[in-house]
Write an enzyme that holds these catalytic residues in place. Structure first.
Site, short mmCIF file in Angstrom:
data_model
loop_
_atom_site.label_atom_id
_atom_site.label_comp_id
_atom_site.label_asym_id
_atom_site.label_seq_id
_atom_site.Cartn_x
_atom_site.Cartn_y
_atom_site.Cartn_z
N GLY A 11 0.77 -1.24 0.00
CA GLY A 11 0.00 0.00 0.00
C GLY A 11 0.80 1.28 0.00
CG ASN A 58 1.38 3.20 -5.84
OD1 ASN A 58 1.68 4.24 -6.40
ND2 ASN A 58 1.98 2.06 -6.07
CG LEU A 100 -1.22 -8.70 -6.89
CD1 LEU A 100 -0.30 -9.65 -6.16
CD2 LEU A 100 -0.51 -8.06 -8.08
CG ASN A 124 -3.70 -1.05 -12.64
OD1 ASN A 124 -3.53 -1.23 -11.44
ND2 ASN A 124 -2.96 -1.63 -13.58
CG HIS A 164 1.75 -1.97 -15.47
ND1 HIS A 164 1.55 -3.24 -14.93
CD2 HIS A 164 2.75 -2.10 -16.38
CE1 HIS A 164 2.38 -4.08 -15.51
NE2 HIS A 164 3.12 -3.41 -16.39
CG ASP A 169 -1.37 -4.50 -16.77
OD1 ASP A 169 -0.62 -5.49 -16.64
OD2 ASP A 169 -1.91 -3.90 -15.83
CD GLU A 219 4.69 2.14 -9.22
OE1 GLU A 219 3.63 1.82 -8.66
OE2 GLU A 219 5.64 1.37 -9.38
C1 GRF Z 1 3.29 -0.99 -7.53
O1 GRF Z 1 4.54 -1.22 -8.15
C2 GRF Z 1 2.24 -0.88 -8.60
O2 GRF Z 1 2.69 -0.26 -9.78
C3 GRF Z 1 1.94 -2.32 -8.87
O3 GRF Z 1 2.01 -2.95 -7.61
C4 GRF Z 1 2.82 -2.18 -6.75
C5 GRF Z 1 1.98 -1.74 -5.59
O4 GRF Z 1 2.81 -1.39 -4.57
N1 GRF Z 1 0.68 -2.46 -9.51
P1 GRF Z 1 2.17 -0.82 -3.21
O5 GRF Z 1 1.33 -1.93 -2.61
O6 GRF Z 1 1.33 0.37 -3.58
O7 GRF Z 1 3.37 -0.47 -2.39
#
Ligand code: GRF
Length: 196
Positions: free
Chosen positions: A7, A9, A83, A100, A102, A143, A172
């Site tokens: 988490g 992000n 996922l 999303n 990526h 994606d 990101e």
């Molecule tokens: C990130 O690299 C995102 O791009 C991918 O999964 C990862 C998520 O990381 N889809 P986090 O759980 O937000 O740290």
């Protein structure tokens, strides 16, 4: 927010949407975090931030997911490290309101199975001089939806997948909040938007 992992992000979004003295209230807030894993770090971060968390016992069940999203009055669904495949009926209900992030420059290096370390190992094996992050609309394939924004990072000599992953994750954490806030400012258009 849909997340299966640590988490970071989500945390970047929580920080970007936090009310801070001396700055105008951000145009968006995280109203719920949904995961397919009860132990996901994202749910811990939600708890710490006072944001309701939900675990999906059956992530492939569209009705159950839609019930949670409607109960929490979600306008924009943000996937970050989620996922599972979002059921088609849920994607259809949130057409152009589900995005999303990526960790590569789509349309390359995406698709089923392309997540985590494997993405970066594949980029390195390809000899590509750059990688980066992509925010895109979710459609019925992994994606593949219209790209909203991308940000590049250099691939450096001697990079390992872990080093590249860390460099991409940094952008990101800048790109996702920037896109979410800009979509919110534009009133969540119901047609695809291309920002960069
Ligand atoms: C990130 O690299 C995102 O791009 C991918 O999964 C990862 C998520 O990381 N889809 P986090 O759980 O937000 O740290």
């Amino acid at each position: 927010m849909l997340a299966s992992g640590g988490g970071t992000n989500l945390q970047a979004l929580l920080d970007a949407c936090a009310e801070r003295p001396g700055r105008p209230a951000p145009p968006a807030r995280i109203v719920a975090v949904v995961s397919d894993r009860p132990t996901a770090g994202a749910l811990d971060r939600a708890r710490q931030a006072g944001v309701p968390g939900h675990t999906l016992a059956h992530p492939d069940n569209a009705a159950a997911l839609l019930e949670v999203l409607q109960q929490e009055r979600v306008d924009l669904v943000v996937l970050a490290g989620y996922l599972k495949k979002v059921p088609a009926a849920a994607v259809a209900h949130f057409r152009h309101r589900m995005i999303n992030i990526h960790p590569a420059l789509l349309p390359a290096f995406g698709g089923a199975g392309m997540y985590g370390r494997r993405v970066h190992a594949t980029v390195l094996a390809s000899g590509a001089p750059t990688s980066g992050a992509t925010v895109h609309y979710v459609d019925d394939e992994y994606d593949r939806g219209p790209i909203i924004a991308q940000r590049t990072v250099p691939v450096l000599p001697g990079d390992t997948p872990e080093m590249l992953a860390a460099r991409v994750l940094t952008v990101e954490h800048e790109l996702l909040p920037a896109v979410v806030l800009e979509l919110a400012r534009r009133g969540l258009p119901d047609h695809p938007v291309r920002l960069t």
